[in-house]
Design an enzyme around this catalytic site. Sequence first.
Site, mmCIF file in Angstrom:
data_model
loop_
_atom_site.group_PDB
_atom_site.id
_atom_site.type_symbol
_atom_site.label_atom_id
_atom_site.label_comp_id
_atom_site.label_asym_id
_atom_site.label_seq_id
_atom_site.Cartn_x
_atom_site.Cartn_y
_atom_site.Cartn_z
ATOM 1 N N ASN A 85 0.859 -1.188 0.000
ATOM 2 C CA ASN A 85 0.000 0.000 0.000
ATOM 3 C C ASN A 85 0.893 1.235 0.000
ATOM 4 O OD1 ASN A 85 -1.982 1.932 0.279
ATOM 5 N ND2 ASN A 85 -2.427 1.443 2.415
ATOM 6 N N TRP A 86 0.989 1.887 -1.148
ATOM 7 C CA TRP A 86 1.896 3.025 -1.276
ATOM 8 C C TRP A 86 1.339 4.301 -0.647
ATOM 9 C CZ3 TRP A 86 4.060 2.728 -6.988
ATOM 10 C CH2 TRP A 86 4.932 1.640 -7.072
ATOM 11 N N HIS B 136 -9.829 1.130 4.634
ATOM 12 C CA HIS B 136 -8.557 1.228 5.368
ATOM 13 C C HIS B 136 -8.739 2.138 6.575
ATOM 14 C CE1 HIS B 136 -4.373 2.286 6.268
ATOM 15 N NE2 HIS B 136 -4.045 1.187 5.624
ATOM 16 N N GLU C 69 -7.071 4.465 7.769
ATOM 17 C CA GLU C 69 -6.822 5.886 7.516
ATOM 18 C C GLU C 69 -8.013 6.533 6.820
ATOM 19 O OE1 GLU C 69 -2.016 5.158 7.302
ATOM 20 O OE2 GLU C 69 -3.122 5.532 5.445
ATOM 21 N N GLU D 186 -5.930 -5.170 10.221
ATOM 22 C CA GLU D 186 -4.925 -4.143 10.479
ATOM 23 C C GLU D 186 -5.201 -3.464 11.814
ATOM 24 O OE1 GLU D 186 -3.061 -2.354 6.602
ATOM 25 O OE2 GLU D 186 -4.991 -1.445 7.049
ATOM 26 N N GLY E 276 2.098 2.240 10.862
ATOM 27 C CA GLY E 276 2.977 3.399 10.785
ATOM 28 C C GLY E 276 3.560 3.827 12.110
ATOM 29 N N GLY F 297 2.720 -1.229 4.287
ATOM 30 C CA GLY F 297 2.880 0.188 3.990
ATOM 31 C C GLY F 297 4.307 0.554 3.654
ATOM 32 N N GLY F 298 5.020 1.128 4.613
ATOM 33 C CA GLY F 298 6.348 1.683 4.363
ATOM 34 C C GLY F 298 7.343 0.728 3.750
#
Length: 248
Positions: A9-10, A94, A96, A166, A172, A233-234
């Site tokens: 997931n960018w 998600h 976020e 998640e 993060g 993610g990262g």
Amino acid sequence: MRKPIIAGNWKMHMTIESGKAFVKEVAASLGDTEVEVVLCVPFTLIQPLSTAAEGTPVKIAAQNMHYEDFGAFTGEVSADMLKEVGATYVVIGHSERRQYFNETDETVNLKLKKAHASGLKPIVCCGETLEEREAGTTESVVKRQVEAAFEGISPELAAETVVAYEPVWAIGTGRTATAAQAQEVIAYIRSLVEAKYGDEVSEEMRIQYGGSVKPDNVEEIMNEVDIDGALVGGASLKPDSFLSLVNF
């Protein structure tokens, strides 16, 4: 046997040129991988990266979509628009999106229905906050989210849905649920699916873990019996790191 799925997931990262270079480098190293490889990219990258990924194992996903086909929804994108530019997957709900953009259990359900109706493969997210985990309500929160997401979804479509567990407190933050913690909740999610749809659907459904997954912990996570992949993610932003995840 469920096919493992590793999805990067960018979020709001990468440009067209850096994204194309990423796809080229990763695709050249994948070979005949037995892992389903997905990149969840910003809207502006979907078409060029879908073109760049043609003939490779890499599939391109959108990070969000609207549940209506068209209308006065400034800034939104429909499922048909995503399909037209080459998306095959879409991330729904998600944390976020829930936290910053008012996503709700109800909109997650509407989007899941629309994704299936439009032929997109959904990755639907669920997970508790730190406060909810510390309060001991993880299972009740996850149950509410999963049951709401799958309201009105047929067994056949449920089996084709990817679920991503998640825990919000591990996204993060550098904090990661242990493999045992992730397995415990994902096994619970599978039990919810079994209760609603039966054993066959629960055994067919793929459930990922997401939350600070990195090359140094992905193998342990993927060794758990109910964990079928990772939503990352990262660690998905650099080709060598992402390849380490795919080659867990």
